[in-house]
Design a protein around this motif. Structure first.
Motif, PDB file in Angstrom:
ATOM      1  N   LYS A 105       0.868  -1.182   0.000  1.00 19.75           N
ATOM      2  CA  LYS A 105       0.000   0.000   0.000  1.00 19.75           C
ATOM      3  C   LYS A 105       0.905   1.233   0.000  1.00 19.75           C
ATOM      4  N   ILE A 106       0.743   2.098  -0.988  1.00 20.58           N
ATOM      5  CA  ILE A 106       1.625   3.257  -1.150  1.00 20.58           C
ATOM      6  C   ILE A 106       0.842   4.534  -0.893  1.00 20.58           C
ATOM      7  N   GLY A 107       1.315   5.344   0.030  1.00 21.39           N
ATOM      8  CA  GLY A 107       0.684   6.629   0.310  1.00 21.39           C
ATOM      9  C   GLY A 107       1.293   7.715  -0.562  1.00 21.39           C
ATOM     10  N   THR A 108       0.452   8.591  -1.103  1.00 22.08           N
ATOM     11  CA  THR A 108       0.931   9.700  -1.933  1.00 22.08           C
ATOM     12  C   THR A 108       0.049  10.923  -1.670  1.00 22.08           C
ATOM     13  N   GLN A 109       0.473  12.064  -2.226  1.00 23.24           N
ATOM     14  CA  GLN A 109      -0.385  13.251  -2.194  1.00 23.24           C
ATOM     15  C   GLN A 109      -1.199  13.277  -3.471  1.00 23.24           C
ATOM     16  N   ARG A 110      -2.504  13.487  -3.325  1.00 21.21           N
ATOM     17  CA  ARG A 110      -3.429  13.443  -4.454  1.00 21.21           C
ATOM     18  C   ARG A 110      -3.005  14.405  -5.566  1.00 21.21           C
ATOM     19  N   GLY A 111      -3.003  13.920  -6.804  1.00 22.69           N
ATOM     20  CA  GLY A 111      -2.749  14.776  -7.952  1.00 22.69           C
ATOM     21  C   GLY A 111      -1.285  14.998  -8.289  1.00 22.69           C
ATOM     22  N   THR A 112      -0.379  14.533  -7.428  1.00 22.61           N
ATOM     23  CA  THR A 112       1.055  14.750  -7.665  1.00 22.61           C
ATOM     24  C   THR A 112       1.604  13.704  -8.632  1.00 22.61           C
ATOM     25  N   THR A 113       2.829  13.957  -9.110  1.00 26.54           N
ATOM     26  CA  THR A 113       3.438  12.964 -10.006  1.00 26.54           C
ATOM     27  C   THR A 113       3.709  11.663  -9.262  1.00 26.54           C
ATOM     28  N   GLY A 114       3.998  11.742  -7.965  1.00 22.10           N
ATOM     29  CA  GLY A 114       4.186  10.518  -7.175  1.00 22.10           C
ATOM     30  C   GLY A 114       2.948   9.632  -7.257  1.00 22.10           C
ATOM     31  N   TYR A 115       1.790  10.276  -7.133  1.00 24.68           N
ATOM     32  CA  TYR A 115       0.507   9.567  -7.233  1.00 24.68           C
ATOM     33  C   TYR A 115       0.335   8.970  -8.638  1.00 24.68           C
ATOM     34  N   ILE A 116       0.638   9.791  -9.652  1.00 26.28           N
ATOM     35  CA  ILE A 116       0.455   9.342 -11.043  1.00 26.28           C
ATOM     36  C   ILE A 116       1.399   8.181 -11.368  1.00 26.28           C
ATOM     37  N   TYR A 117       2.680   8.330 -11.018  1.00 30.10           N
ATOM     38  CA  TYR A 117       3.667   7.277 -11.313  1.00 30.10           C
ATOM     39  C   TYR A 117       3.288   5.964 -10.634  1.00 30.10           C
ATOM     40  N   CYS A 118       2.953   6.046  -9.346  1.00 33.17           N
ATOM     41  CA  CYS A 118       2.653   4.815  -8.591  1.00 33.17           C
ATOM     42  C   CYS A 118       1.385   4.144  -9.106  1.00 33.17           C
ATOM     43  N   SER A 119       0.378   4.957  -9.478  1.00 28.68           N
ATOM     44  CA  SER A 119      -0.847   4.382 -10.047  1.00 28.68           C
ATOM     45  C   SER A 119      -0.546   3.673 -11.361  1.00 28.68           C
ATOM     46  N   ASP A 120       0.299   4.315 -12.188  1.00 30.19           N
ATOM     47  CA  ASP A 120       0.660   3.709 -13.472  1.00 30.19           C
ATOM     48  C   ASP A 120       1.453   2.421 -13.274  1.00 30.19           C
ATOM     49  N   ASP A 121       2.378   2.438 -12.316  1.00 26.22           N
ATOM     50  CA  ASP A 121       3.292   1.302 -12.129  1.00 26.22           C
ATOM     51  C   ASP A 121       2.670   0.138 -11.358  1.00 26.22           C
ATOM     52  N   PHE A 122       1.825   0.477 -10.375  1.00 27.70           N
ATOM     53  CA  PHE A 122       1.344  -0.586  -9.470  1.00 27.70           C
ATOM     54  C   PHE A 122      -0.180  -0.724  -9.426  1.00 27.70           C
ATOM     55  N   GLY A 123      -0.884   0.127 -10.156  1.00 30.13           N
ATOM     56  CA  GLY A 123      -2.351   0.048 -10.196  1.00 30.13           C
ATOM     57  C   GLY A 123      -3.001   0.954  -9.164  1.00 30.13           C
ATOM     58  N   ASP A 124      -4.204   1.435  -9.488  1.00 28.47           N
ATOM     59  CA  ASP A 124      -4.920   2.370  -8.602  1.00 28.47           C
ATOM     60  C   ASP A 124      -5.176   1.781  -7.219  1.00 28.47           C
ATOM     61  N   ASP A 125      -5.419   0.478  -7.163  1.00 24.82           N
ATOM     62  CA  ASP A 125      -5.762  -0.149  -5.879  1.00 24.82           C
ATOM     63  C   ASP A 125      -4.598  -0.134  -4.889  1.00 24.82           C
ATOM     64  N   ALA A 126      -3.372  -0.012  -5.424  1.00 26.15           N
ATOM     65  CA  ALA A 126      -2.192  -0.044  -4.550  1.00 26.15           C
ATOM     66  C   ALA A 126      -1.897   1.324  -3.936  1.00 26.15           C
ATOM     67  N   VAL A 127      -2.532   2.363  -4.474  1.00 22.97           N
ATOM     68  CA  VAL A 127      -2.167   3.730  -4.092  1.00 22.97           C
ATOM     69  C   VAL A 127      -3.277   4.379  -3.265  1.00 22.97           C
ATOM     70  N   VAL A 128      -2.898   4.973  -2.149  1.00 24.98           N
ATOM     71  CA  VAL A 128      -3.838   5.717  -1.313  1.00 24.98           C
ATOM     72  C   VAL A 128      -3.468   7.201  -1.408  1.00 24.98           C
ATOM     73  N   ALA A 129      -4.417   8.020  -1.850  1.00 26.38           N
ATOM     74  CA  ALA A 129      -4.145   9.447  -2.051  1.00 26.38           C
ATOM     75  C   ALA A 129      -4.617  10.252  -0.843  1.00 26.38           C
ATOM     76  N   TYR A 130      -3.783  11.158  -0.388  1.00 30.99           N
ATOM     77  CA  TYR A 130      -4.106  12.042   0.737  1.00 30.99           C
ATOM     78  C   TYR A 130      -4.051  13.499   0.285  1.00 30.99           C
ATOM     79  N   ASP A 131      -4.692  14.370   1.067  1.00 33.51           N
ATOM     80  CA  ASP A 131      -4.755  15.786   0.682  1.00 33.51           C
ATOM     81  C   ASP A 131      -3.390  16.458   0.701  1.00 33.51           C
ATOM     82  N   ASP A 132      -2.502  15.988   1.578  1.00 34.64           N
ATOM     83  CA  ASP A 132      -1.156  16.571   1.612  1.00 34.64           C
ATOM     84  C   ASP A 132      -0.159  15.516   2.085  1.00 34.64           C
ATOM     85  N   GLY A 133       1.119  15.852   1.943  1.00 33.00           N
ATOM     86  CA  GLY A 133       2.169  14.902   2.280  1.00 33.00           C
ATOM     87  C   GLY A 133       2.196  14.541   3.751  1.00 33.00           C
TER      88      GLY A 133
END
Length: 215
Positions: A105-133
């Motif tokens: 489970k990967i935590g990221t900030q919503r809308g950031t490239t970290g969020y985009i890269y991780c979603s692309d690499d590991f799938g949306d289900d693996a990524v949890v988006a938060y309002d800030d870091g």
């Protein structure tokens, strides 16, 4: 200027409620060169990107990375900084490289490239988006996620403030930061000219040095 003032050392809020950071000081210096008054509006990262696209803000500075997807909906200034996407994990974690994020489970900030890269690499289900870091790092501390992917400069600040967390030696990605503007913005040439002057006279470097101590 639209920003998300929860991204140290690029933008943050002081105890007195003032905004400070690399992006804030750079924007002030640009405004001064252009003879304009800087008004800073703090909002979620996604909203900051949208506000420029919708013409509600003239510029967005929030550690914004230039990507092809973003170039389709907004224009960018020349780059003024290089960002590194880093991985924060608890000490002793079995995650030792980006490859080990698979199945986690990967935590990221919503809308950031970290969020985009991780979603692309590991799938949306693996990524949890938060309002800030900060919220993402708190989730990591609470065991709700296994790692956080975020820019290196704020990652260092978060790790310094949270004993028991470490940054992996291997970075996840490297990228360029730039100022986002509306498509066809009349400000683009003027902003680039001001940026060039700030780079040439050493102002930009001194701003960066003020917030990131040379290692």
């Amino acid at each position: 200027m639209a920003t998300n003032a929860a991204f140290p050392p690029y933008e943050m809020t002081t105890d007195a409620g003032e905004f400070e950071g690399i992006d804030i000081d750079t924007a002030k210096a640009i405004a001064e060169k252009l003879g304009l008054e800087l008004q800073i509006d703090d909002m979620d990262f996604d909203a900051a990107l949208l506000s420029v696209q919708q013409g509600k803000a003239d510029i967005v500075m929030a550690g914004v990375t230039v990507t092809d997807e973003r170039k389709a909906v907004m224009d960018f200034s020349d780059s003024y900084a290089t960002g590194i996407q880093s991985i924060i994990v608890p000490e002793g974690s079995d995650i030792t490289s980006p490859d080990d994020l698979a199945g986690k489970k990967i935590g990221t900030q919503r809308g950031t490239t970290g969020y985009i890269y991780c979603s692309d690499d590991f799938g949306d289900d693996a990524v949890v988006a938060y309002d800030d870091g900060l919220t993402a790092v708190q989730a990591l501390n609470n065991g709700q996620v296994d790692a956080v992917v975020i820019d290196n400069a704020p990652a260092k600040e978060f790790v310094a403030a949270n004993p028991g967390l470490v940054i992996l030696d291997t970075s996840y990605a490297e990228e360029d930061y730039a100022i986002g503007l509306a498509k066809g913005s009349a400000l683009e040439d003027a902003v680039n000219a001001a940026l060039e002057e700030l780079k040439a006279d050493g102002t930009l470097q001194s701003i960066v040095d003020k917030y990131i101590t040379a290692e």
